[in-house]
Design a protein around this motif. Structure first.
Motif, short mmCIF file in Angstrom:
data_model
loop_
_atom_site.label_atom_id
_atom_site.label_comp_id
_atom_site.label_asym_id
_atom_site.label_seq_id
_atom_site.Cartn_x
_atom_site.Cartn_y
_atom_site.Cartn_z
N ARG A 170 0.82 -1.20 0.00
CA ARG A 170 0.00 0.00 0.00
C ARG A 170 0.86 1.25 0.00
N TYR A 171 0.49 2.22 -0.84
CA TYR A 171 1.22 3.48 -0.95
C TYR A 171 0.23 4.63 -0.88
N PRO A 172 0.40 5.54 0.08
CA PRO A 172 -0.47 6.73 0.08
C PRO A 172 -0.12 7.60 -1.11
N LEU A 173 -1.12 8.01 -1.87
CA LEU A 173 -0.89 8.89 -3.02
C LEU A 173 -1.53 10.24 -2.74
N ARG A 174 -0.77 11.30 -3.04
CA ARG A 174 -1.26 12.66 -2.82
C ARG A 174 -1.30 13.42 -4.13
N HIS A 175 -1.93 14.58 -4.06
CA HIS A 175 -2.03 15.50 -5.20
C HIS A 175 -0.66 15.66 -5.88
N GLY A 176 -0.58 15.33 -7.13
CA GLY A 176 0.65 15.52 -7.89
C GLY A 176 1.53 14.29 -8.01
N ASP A 177 1.22 13.24 -7.27
CA ASP A 177 2.04 12.01 -7.38
C ASP A 177 1.73 11.27 -8.68
N VAL A 178 2.74 10.63 -9.23
CA VAL A 178 2.58 9.88 -10.49
C VAL A 178 3.17 8.48 -10.30
N VAL A 179 2.41 7.46 -10.68
CA VAL A 179 2.91 6.09 -10.65
C VAL A 179 3.02 5.60 -12.10
N VAL A 180 4.16 4.99 -12.41
CA VAL A 180 4.39 4.42 -13.74
C VAL A 180 4.67 2.94 -13.55
N TRP A 181 3.94 2.08 -14.29
CA TRP A 181 4.30 0.66 -14.25
C TRP A 181 4.28 0.07 -15.65
N GLY A 182 5.26 -0.81 -15.90
CA GLY A 182 5.39 -1.43 -17.22
C GLY A 182 6.36 -2.59 -17.11
N GLY A 183 6.83 -3.08 -18.26
CA GLY A 183 7.79 -4.18 -18.23
C GLY A 183 7.22 -5.35 -17.47
N GLU A 184 7.99 -5.87 -16.50
CA GLU A 184 7.56 -7.08 -15.79
C GLU A 184 6.34 -6.84 -14.90
N SER A 185 6.03 -5.58 -14.58
CA SER A 185 4.86 -5.33 -13.73
C SER A 185 3.67 -4.76 -14.51
N ARG A 186 3.77 -4.75 -15.83
CA ARG A 186 2.71 -4.14 -16.64
C ARG A 186 1.32 -4.71 -16.35
N LEU A 187 1.25 -6.00 -16.04
CA LEU A 187 -0.06 -6.61 -15.80
C LEU A 187 -0.32 -6.89 -14.32
N PHE A 188 0.43 -6.20 -13.46
CA PHE A 188 0.23 -6.41 -12.03
C PHE A 188 -1.12 -5.83 -11.57
N HIS A 189 -1.68 -6.50 -10.58
CA HIS A 189 -2.97 -6.05 -10.02
C HIS A 189 -2.77 -4.75 -9.22
N HIS A 190 -3.76 -3.88 -9.32
CA HIS A 190 -3.70 -2.62 -8.58
C HIS A 190 -5.12 -2.10 -8.35
N GLY A 191 -5.23 -1.15 -7.45
CA GLY A 191 -6.53 -0.55 -7.15
C GLY A 191 -6.35 0.53 -6.11
N VAL A 192 -7.44 1.16 -5.71
CA VAL A 192 -7.36 2.14 -4.63
C VAL A 192 -8.42 1.86 -3.59
N LEU A 193 -8.04 2.10 -2.31
CA LEU A 193 -8.99 1.96 -1.21
C LEU A 193 -9.99 3.12 -1.26
N THR A 194 -11.00 3.02 -0.44
CA THR A 194 -12.06 4.03 -0.41
C THR A 194 -11.48 5.42 -0.12
N VAL A 195 -11.87 6.40 -0.93
CA VAL A 195 -11.44 7.78 -0.71
C VAL A 195 -12.18 8.32 0.51
N LYS A 196 -11.39 8.89 1.42
CA LYS A 196 -11.99 9.40 2.68
C LYS A 196 -12.58 10.79 2.47
N GLU A 197 -13.53 11.11 3.33
CA GLU A 197 -14.16 12.45 3.30
C GLU A 197 -13.09 13.51 3.49
#
Ligand code: SIN
Ligand code: FE2
Length: 216
Positions: A170-197
């Motif tokens: 798990r990685y907290p993501l904030r305004h302006g963060d960018v995640v890049v995935w490809g190569g051996e992780s291109r098909l890795f599973h990902h998602g986001v938890l519920t956005v808090k109020e």
């Protein structure tokens, strides 16, 4: 594992390798923030957010729109990339130059110098919305990475492995963060938890995610 990618890049952006082929670039979108937000407003004025239906008949909690040559759509007949916005019957708005520049720059910094996206999916999460673990596999060419830009309210990003049952980090993501995935992780599973109020100083009560892909 610490490697070169854990060092700050030339522009001071923190890079963290989160898997083979996958890099988290903290604050990468901040330098061009004004241009990105202005372009986002123009895209959404032309192709408004809508809640689409999954093939199973479930209405997604995330509102979506797209720009580029193709947009990702889902309806009762399945998932696909479509050259036209099903809402208007018109082509999607073109990829704004500010979007293209950010995607290419982030991809280059993550080790993908030839990234040529033809689609940007724009996801809008209001507090309470989430996105369960999934793979991005509706694209034709898996040799091209995914570039994912977070704006507005923070969220916890989950990044797993090739199998759904693989351990997830798990990685907290904030305004302006960018995640890049490809190569051996291109098909890795990902998602986001519920956005808090909450309310973001610039974007208010929402989280926006831009996902750039070479889809066609
Ligand atoms: C996605 O996987 O399409 C979006 C991920 C995110 O919202 O950060
Ligand atoms: Fe995804």
């Amino acid at each position: 594992m610490k490697d070169l990618f854990d060092l700050a890049g030339a522009d001071g952006v923190d890079r963290e390798r989160i898997a083979g082929g996958a890099v988290l670039l903290r604050g990468k979108a901040l330098a061009g923030e004004a241009g990105i937000l202005a372009a986002l407003d123009r895209v959404v004025a032309q192709a408004p957010f809508r809640h689409m239906t999954t093939p199973g008949g479930y209405v997604m909690s995330i509102a979506m729109t797209s720009c580029g040559e193709a947009g990702w759509v889902t309806d009762r007949s399945g998932y696909r990339y479509d050259r036209r916005d099903p809402g208007s019957g018109q082509p999607w708005p073109p990829l704004p130059s500010a979007f293209r520049a950010l995607a290419a720059d982030a991809a280059r910094e993550a080790g993908y110098p030839d990234f040529a996206p033809d689609s940007c999916l724009i996801n809008r999460y209001l507090p309470g919305a989430r996105l369960s673990l999934h793979q991005d596999k509706d694209e034709r060419d898996f040799s091209q990475p995914i570039v994912s830009v977070s704006l507005g309210l923070p969220v916890v990003f989950q990044f797993g492995g090739a199998r759904r049952s693989d351990p997830v980090r798990r990685y907290p993501l904030r305004h302006g963060d960018v995640v890049v995935w490809g190569g051996e992780s291109r098909l890795f599973h990902h998602g986001v938890l519920t956005v808090k109020e909450g309310a973001h100083p610039v974007l208010g009560r929402q989280r926006i995610n831009l996902t750039f892909r070479a889809a066609l």
